[in-house]
Design a protein around this motif. Structure first.
Motif, mmCIF file in Angstrom:
data_model
loop_
_atom_site.group_PDB
_atom_site.id
_atom_site.type_symbol
_atom_site.label_atom_id
_atom_site.label_comp_id
_atom_site.label_asym_id
_atom_site.label_seq_id
_atom_site.Cartn_x
_atom_site.Cartn_y
_atom_site.Cartn_z
ATOM 1 N N ALA A 1 0.791 -1.423 -0.233
ATOM 2 C CA ALA A 1 -0.088 -0.007 -0.124
ATOM 3 C C ALA A 1 1.135 1.227 -0.302
ATOM 4 O O ALA A 1 0.744 2.229 -0.588
ATOM 5 N N GLY A 2 1.946 1.344 1.156
ATOM 6 C CA GLY A 2 2.783 2.440 1.509
ATOM 7 C C GLY A 2 3.197 2.708 -0.565
ATOM 8 O O GLY A 2 3.489 3.730 -0.988
ATOM 9 N N MET A 3 3.925 1.337 -1.620
ATOM 10 C CA MET A 3 4.063 1.686 -2.967
ATOM 11 C C MET A 3 3.519 2.423 -3.507
ATOM 12 O O MET A 3 3.658 3.738 -4.280
ATOM 13 N N GLY A 4 1.839 2.113 -3.658
ATOM 14 C CA GLY A 4 0.715 2.840 -4.340
ATOM 15 C C GLY A 4 0.433 4.320 -3.605
ATOM 16 O O GLY A 4 1.170 4.780 -4.413
ATOM 17 N N VAL A 5 1.238 4.985 -2.477
ATOM 18 C CA VAL A 5 0.658 6.001 -2.019
ATOM 19 C C VAL A 5 1.955 6.834 -2.707
ATOM 20 O O VAL A 5 1.905 8.222 -3.247
ATOM 21 N N THR A 6 3.209 5.980 -2.242
ATOM 22 C CA THR A 6 5.078 6.996 -2.981
ATOM 23 C C THR A 6 4.399 7.194 -4.113
ATOM 24 O O THR A 6 5.187 8.073 -4.997
ATOM 25 N N LEU A 7 4.015 6.098 -5.252
ATOM 26 C CA LEU A 7 4.316 6.403 -5.973
ATOM 27 C C LEU A 7 3.355 7.874 -7.514
ATOM 28 O O LEU A 7 3.079 8.209 -7.922
ATOM 29 N N LEU A 8 2.058 7.455 -6.346
ATOM 30 C CA LEU A 8 1.096 8.539 -6.082
ATOM 31 C C LEU A 8 2.038 9.642 -5.722
ATOM 32 O O LEU A 8 1.637 10.626 -7.181
ATOM 33 N N GLY A 9 2.211 10.367 -4.613
ATOM 34 C CA GLY A 9 3.082 11.516 -4.575
ATOM 35 C C GLY A 9 3.899 11.450 -5.545
ATOM 36 O O GLY A 9 4.509 13.271 -6.215
ATOM 37 N N VAL A 10 4.865 10.654 -6.117
ATOM 38 C CA VAL A 10 5.636 10.876 -7.265
ATOM 39 C C VAL A 10 5.242 11.277 -8.521
ATOM 40 O O VAL A 10 5.893 12.372 -9.331
ATOM 41 N N TYR A 11 4.077 10.886 -8.945
ATOM 42 C CA TYR A 11 3.423 11.649 -9.963
ATOM 43 C C TYR A 11 3.420 13.091 -10.121
ATOM 44 O O TYR A 11 2.811 13.714 -10.992
ATOM 45 N N LEU A 12 2.434 13.360 -8.390
ATOM 46 C CA LEU A 12 2.379 14.755 -8.718
ATOM 47 C C LEU A 12 2.666 15.711 -8.567
ATOM 48 O O LEU A 12 2.859 16.877 -8.904
ATOM 49 N N VAL A 13 4.310 15.363 -7.593
ATOM 50 C CA VAL A 13 4.984 16.580 -7.954
ATOM 51 C C VAL A 13 5.792 16.370 -9.617
ATOM 52 O O VAL A 13 6.149 17.946 -10.134
ATOM 53 N N VAL A 14 6.083 15.226 -10.424
ATOM 54 C CA VAL A 14 6.824 15.048 -12.042
ATOM 55 C C VAL A 14 5.532 15.691 -12.855
ATOM 56 O O VAL A 14 6.247 16.080 -14.034
ATOM 57 N N ALA A 15 4.659 14.985 -12.509
ATOM 58 C CA ALA A 15 4.061 15.759 -13.892
ATOM 59 C C ALA A 15 3.492 16.625 -14.361
ATOM 60 O O ALA A 15 2.870 17.381 -12.983
ATOM 61 N N ARG A 16 3.516 17.240 -15.320
ATOM 62 C CA ARG A 16 3.058 18.568 -15.498
ATOM 63 C C ARG A 16 1.823 19.246 -16.175
ATOM 64 O O ARG A 16 1.221 17.833 -16.811
ATOM 65 N N LYS A 17 1.249 19.931 -16.127
ATOM 66 C CA LYS A 17 0.296 21.010 -16.260
ATOM 67 C C LYS A 17 0.058 20.939 -18.057
ATOM 68 O O LYS A 17 1.577 21.285 -18.724
ATOM 69 N N PRO A 18 -0.762 20.716 -18.773
ATOM 70 C CA PRO A 18 -0.645 21.173 -20.315
ATOM 71 C C PRO A 18 0.160 22.392 -20.404
ATOM 72 O O PRO A 18 1.039 22.428 -21.883
ATOM 73 N N THR A 19 0.370 23.600 -19.968
ATOM 74 C CA THR A 19 0.258 25.157 -20.224
ATOM 75 C C THR A 19 1.884 25.285 -19.383
ATOM 76 O O THR A 19 2.510 25.613 -20.376
ATOM 77 N N GLU A 20 2.492 23.693 -19.060
ATOM 78 C CA GLU A 20 3.891 23.828 -18.269
ATOM 79 C C GLU A 20 4.768 23.317 -19.526
ATOM 80 O O GLU A 20 4.802 22.308 -20.247
ATOM 81 N N THR A 21 6.004 24.423 -18.854
ATOM 82 C CA THR A 21 7.241 23.616 -20.186
ATOM 83 C C THR A 21 8.328 23.332 -19.066
ATOM 84 O O THR A 21 8.561 23.621 -17.828
ATOM 85 N N ALA A 22 9.351 22.682 -20.115
ATOM 86 C CA ALA A 22 10.585 22.115 -19.280
ATOM 87 C C ALA A 22 11.140 23.566 -18.897
ATOM 88 O O ALA A 22 11.598 24.678 -19.087
ATOM 89 N N ALA A 23 12.301 23.094 -17.770
ATOM 90 C CA ALA A 23 13.117 24.532 -17.412
ATOM 91 C C ALA A 23 14.082 24.726 -17.493
ATOM 92 O O ALA A 23 14.708 22.866 -17.803
#
Length: 291
Positions: free
Chosen positions: A269-291
């Motif tokens: 279960a912790g692995m699933g929560v961690t994966l969701l957390g990392v996704y929220l950090v690294v996923a970009r909105k459609p309007t975002e561009t790379a730094a």
């Protein structure tokens, strides 16, 4: 986005997770700083050979200084602190939890290098940390963790966080071969004298140590560090550091497969929560561009 940009994060996570497996192989047969000194020397020789063969460009003196400072944090102090802390009795689970505070610190300090952390990313950082706690909860024995080993691990956390931010700010672009020559020369210059002063410098050259050393030099350090530097060069430091959250999960799966360690429902279960957390950090909105 290139193919390397796509494969770098999962490949880095896999490689970095093997560090705990390597430590388990080598720990009974080698003093920690002595092993790391040999490891740094091996990477230094490898990268120097590659750099000379390819006639790779060398950093300026100014950049060399910046790379050396970052290398001391990312390599010498971070790895040395964790390995010595575990050798002195700090449980590996406790060490993993402390080190995995890095994404929280990086997110908090990211504005210092001009990065903005969105509310969605803060949620991801919090979820990632919560997931890590679930994954390694059964390994935590915090009551016996106080004292010098705990301080060493906190020092390691601060060192890798500071080194990562420093490199992103002052030396984001450099040839990976010559840059690592500079960094590992600096790490070796500090670690080897400390090993000589504080350890018997014992290392038993057997199959376990040979495999651990070869993997450490060729894959963990040369490959893993190169991938981390590539991600830092092409991405936001908050997103890169957040991938560290996935390392305990992958390590737990490896330990289950290789050593038969327990992998319960809470850890899954912790692995699933961690994966969701990392996704929220690294996923970009459609309007975002790379730094």
């Amino acid at each position: 986005m290139t193919v390397l940009d796509r494969v770098a994060p999962p490949l880095f996570i896999f490689i970095w997770a093997t560090g705990y497996i390597v430590a388990k192989l080598a720990a009974p047969h080698a003093d920690p700083l002595t092993f790391l000194s040999w490891r740094y020397a091996g990477v230094l020789a490898l990268m120097l050979g590659l750099a000379l063969a390819a006639r790779a460009p060398w950093p300026s003196r100014r950049d060399m200084l910046h790379l050396a400072v970052a290398g001391l944090g990312i390599q010498a102090v971070y790895l040395g602190g964790v390995w010595v802390a575990i050798r002195q009795g700090l449980p590996a689970g406790t060490a993993a939890l402390i080190v995995n505070l890095q994404p929280v610190l990086v997110a908090a300090l990211a504005p210092l290098i001009g990065e903005r952390v969105a509310p969605r990313q803060w949620l991801g950082v919090a979820l990632g940390l919560g997931g890590v706690v679930l994954v390694i909860w059964h390994k935590l024995t915090l009551g016996a963790s106080f004292g010098p080993p705990l301080l060493l691990c906190v020092m390691a956390l601060l060192a890798i966080t500071g080194g990562t931010l420093y490199q992103k700010r002052f030396a984001p672009h450099f040839d990976l071969r010559t840059g690592q020559v500079v960094q590992f020369a600096a790490a070796l210059a500090v670690t080897l004298p400390l090993a000589w002063l504080t350890e018997p410098m014992r290392i038993e050259w057997n199959a376990s140590v040979g495999v651990a050393m070869a993997w450490s030099v060729l894959v963990l350090t040369a490959g893993g560090i190169s991938l981390m530097f590539h991600m830092l060069r092409h991405g936001r430091v908050t997103a890169v550091s957040s991938t560290m959250y996935l390392v305990p999960s992958v390590t737990s799966v490896m330990a289950w497969l290789l050593f038969g360690e327990t992998l319960g429902a809470q850890a899954i279960a912790g692995m699933g929560v961690t994966l969701l957390g990392v996704y929220l950090v690294v996923a970009r909105k459609p309007t975002e561009t790379a730094a």
